[in-house]
Design a protein around this motif. Structure first.
Motif, PDB file in Angstrom:
ATOM      1  N   TYR A 134       0.847  -1.200   0.000  1.00 34.14           N
ATOM      2  CA  TYR A 134       0.000   0.000   0.000  1.00 34.14           C
ATOM      3  C   TYR A 134       0.880   1.247   0.000  1.00 34.14           C
ATOM      4  CZ  TYR A 134      -4.058   2.883   1.335  1.00 34.14           C
ATOM      5  OH  TYR A 134      -5.072   3.809   1.354  1.00 34.14           O
ATOM      6  N   ALA A 223      -8.195   1.236   4.683  1.00 32.40           N
ATOM      7  CA  ALA A 223      -8.298   0.624   3.359  1.00 32.40           C
ATOM      8  C   ALA A 223      -8.326  -0.896   3.404  1.00 32.40           C
ATOM      9  CB  ALA A 223      -7.130   1.095   2.493  1.00 32.40           C
ATOM     10  N   VAL A 280     -14.268  -3.564  -2.911  1.00 31.52           N
ATOM     11  CA  VAL A 280     -13.311  -4.491  -2.302  1.00 31.52           C
ATOM     12  C   VAL A 280     -12.580  -5.249  -3.405  1.00 31.52           C
ATOM     13  CG1 VAL A 280     -13.028  -6.551  -0.866  1.00 31.52           C
ATOM     14  CG2 VAL A 280     -14.647  -4.765  -0.194  1.00 31.52           C
ATOM     15  N   THR A 281     -11.253  -5.189  -3.371  1.00 24.36           N
ATOM     16  CA  THR A 281     -10.434  -5.969  -4.288  1.00 24.36           C
ATOM     17  C   THR A 281      -9.795  -7.106  -3.514  1.00 24.36           C
ATOM     18  OG1 THR A 281      -9.894  -3.944  -5.505  1.00 24.36           O
ATOM     19  CG2 THR A 281      -8.556  -5.892  -5.972  1.00 24.36           C
ATOM     20  N   SER A 289      -3.834  -6.525  -4.105  1.00 22.08           N
ATOM     21  CA  SER A 289      -5.064  -5.790  -3.785  1.00 22.08           C
ATOM     22  C   SER A 289      -4.769  -4.542  -2.962  1.00 22.08           C
ATOM     23  CB  SER A 289      -6.056  -6.692  -3.051  1.00 22.08           C
ATOM     24  OG  SER A 289      -5.532  -7.174  -1.838  1.00 22.08           O
ATOM     25  N   SER A 293      -6.024  -0.945  -4.133  1.00 25.25           N
ATOM     26  CA  SER A 293      -6.840  -0.124  -3.246  1.00 25.25           C
ATOM     27  C   SER A 293      -6.219   1.250  -3.020  1.00 25.25           C
ATOM     28  CB  SER A 293      -7.044  -0.839  -1.908  1.00 25.25           C
ATOM     29  OG  SER A 293      -7.797  -2.023  -2.105  1.00 25.25           O
ATOM     30  N   ARG A 297      -8.300   4.530  -4.015  1.00 23.57           N
ATOM     31  CA  ARG A 297      -8.628   5.536  -2.998  1.00 23.57           C
ATOM     32  C   ARG A 297      -8.147   6.915  -3.432  1.00 23.57           C
ATOM     33  NH1 ARG A 297     -10.741   3.446   1.649  1.00 23.57           N
ATOM     34  NH2 ARG A 297     -10.376   5.370   2.815  1.00 23.57           N
ATOM     35  N   ALA A 303     -12.316   2.449  -1.446  1.00 24.88           N
ATOM     36  CA  ALA A 303     -11.732   1.161  -1.824  1.00 24.88           C
ATOM     37  C   ALA A 303     -11.078   0.483  -0.637  1.00 24.88           C
ATOM     38  CB  ALA A 303     -10.702   1.360  -2.934  1.00 24.88           C
ATOM     39  N   LYS A 304     -11.213  -0.841  -0.574  1.00 21.23           N
ATOM     40  CA  LYS A 304     -10.616  -1.625   0.502  1.00 21.23           C
ATOM     41  C   LYS A 304      -9.978  -2.897  -0.059  1.00 21.23           C
ATOM     42  CE  LYS A 304     -13.779   0.090   4.069  1.00 21.23           C
ATOM     43  NZ  LYS A 304     -12.770   0.922   4.768  1.00 21.23           N
ATOM     44  N   SER A 305      -8.897  -3.292   0.584  1.00 22.26           N
ATOM     45  CA  SER A 305      -8.199  -4.525   0.230  1.00 22.26           C
ATOM     46  C   SER A 305      -8.617  -5.632   1.183  1.00 22.26           C
ATOM     47  CB  SER A 305      -6.683  -4.289   0.315  1.00 22.26           C
ATOM     48  OG  SER A 305      -5.966  -5.496   0.171  1.00 22.26           O
TER      49      SER A 305
END
Length: 340
Positions: A134, A223, A280-281, A289, A293, A297, A303-305
């Motif tokens: 991230y 996230a 969500v990925t 992911s 994300s 974002r 967006a969230k992982s």
């Protein structure tokens, strides 16, 4: 006759006054089209090699992750000489054992620390590789395109550090036998509008940098979502499965998960994501992911992982007949040295 003359003068002056009222110097008038902030940022990202695909693999073909060296000999020496290493774990864990030469930096300070790398590529290190990925995406978006994350984090470095993260996921398989784990075909993709972002930036570069700074300030915790939460309530999310087409069918997937891959700005695949939903990925490890994300974002999505990806959902899935991206496969911790 006098009235007719006055009327003619008035008719002559009206268009003149109209034209004058539209001339306000450099200020945009009613007839001026001002490019939306999202479009400014999108165009800047695509033009400058910062599309999502270029964050996953930069213009020099460098992936967002780098595996640890195989042993503690010459390969380790070359590894340590190559990178400026930023370890974003907490201070006490860092003090108990870290990579030689690594700098302990809070996640919130990664943009402050990055210039100290000079000409060296940056390697970001965390427990599992997810937070580091991230951070890597945000640093690449900010201009540090040679940044990479240590694949598997410190879990893949040494058996002592493996117990803190990936080893804890062994035997935790919420998807195994869950009613919302299915092999149904992927739903048809839909087309949505662009996300709406609020910004004071007047250029694509300024807008992007401010949004990256805001994402860093918010932290990785904003996230992420657990596999259990998504499995138990898949309808609460817009889910994108980032598997290959073959694996989507062979592994199974969360009910209702789309398969939007690739996902780029230039190709407009991002328009297949719902900007009004929590997106969500999920992938195999939670590392790809995390990158996705971060990008989403910054673009304006909620967006969230999904943490730990397939490994955290169903590590013993019988379709996983190779070792790539499977914890316990190519991820077995190396016996590399730690310093205190």
């Amino acid at each position: 006759m006098k009235k007719i003359a006055l009327l003619l003068i008035g008719l002559f002056l009206v268009p003149t006054l109209f034209l004058t009222s539209c001339d306000k110097g450099d200020e945009p008038g009613e007839g001026t089209i001002v490019q939306p902030s999202f479009d400014l940022m999108k165009d800047y990202m695509v033009t400058n090699g910062l599309d999502i695909s270029k964050i996953l693999k930069n213009s020099d073909n460098e992936k967002f992750v780098a595996g640890p060296p195989a042993d503690a000999g010459a390969a380790l020496d070359a590894f340590l000489a190559k990178y400026y290493i930023i370890d974003i774990r907490d201070a006490s864990t860092f003090g108990a054992g870290h990579i030689e030469g690594a700098k302990n930096v809070a996640f919130a300070d990664i943009l402050v620390e990055a210039p100290n790398a000079g000409s060296k590529p940056i390697l970001v290190v965390c427990f599992s590789g997810q937070t580091a990925c991230y951070a890597t995406a945000l640093l690449r978006l900010y201009g540090y395109k040679h940044t990479q994350a240590l694949k598997w984090g410190m879990s893949g470095w040494n058996p002592e550090t493996a117990v803190a993260s990936w080893d804890k996921k062994k035997g935790v398989e919420p998807a195994n036998g869950h009613a919302n784990w299915t092999s149904n075909p992927a739903p048809n993709n839909m087309v949505f509008s662009d996300p709406k972002i609020t910004t004071s930036g007047s250029s694509g570069e300024a807008i992007l940098k401010k949004r990256v700074e805001d994402a860093v300030a918010a932290g990785f915790g904003a996230a992420v979502v657990s596999g259990t939460d998504v499995l138990n309530s898949p309808g609460s999310y817009f889910i994108n499965n980032y598997f290959s087409e073959g694996d989507y069918a062979a592994f199974g997937h969360i009910d209702g998960a789309y398969r939007i891959l690739p996902l780029t700005l230039a190709g407009n695949e991002y328009k297949n994501l719902d900007p009004d939903a929590t997106v969500v990925t999920y992938c195999y490890t939670g590392q790809t992911s995390a990158v996705m994300s971060a990008c989403l974002r910054v673009l304006g999505y909620d967006a969230k992982s999904l943490t730990y990806g397939m490994n955290g959902l169903y590590n013993t899935n019988p379709a996983w007949d190779n070792t790539v991206n499977k914890w316990g496969g190519d991820s077995g911790p190396k016996n590399l040295p730690l310093v205190q």
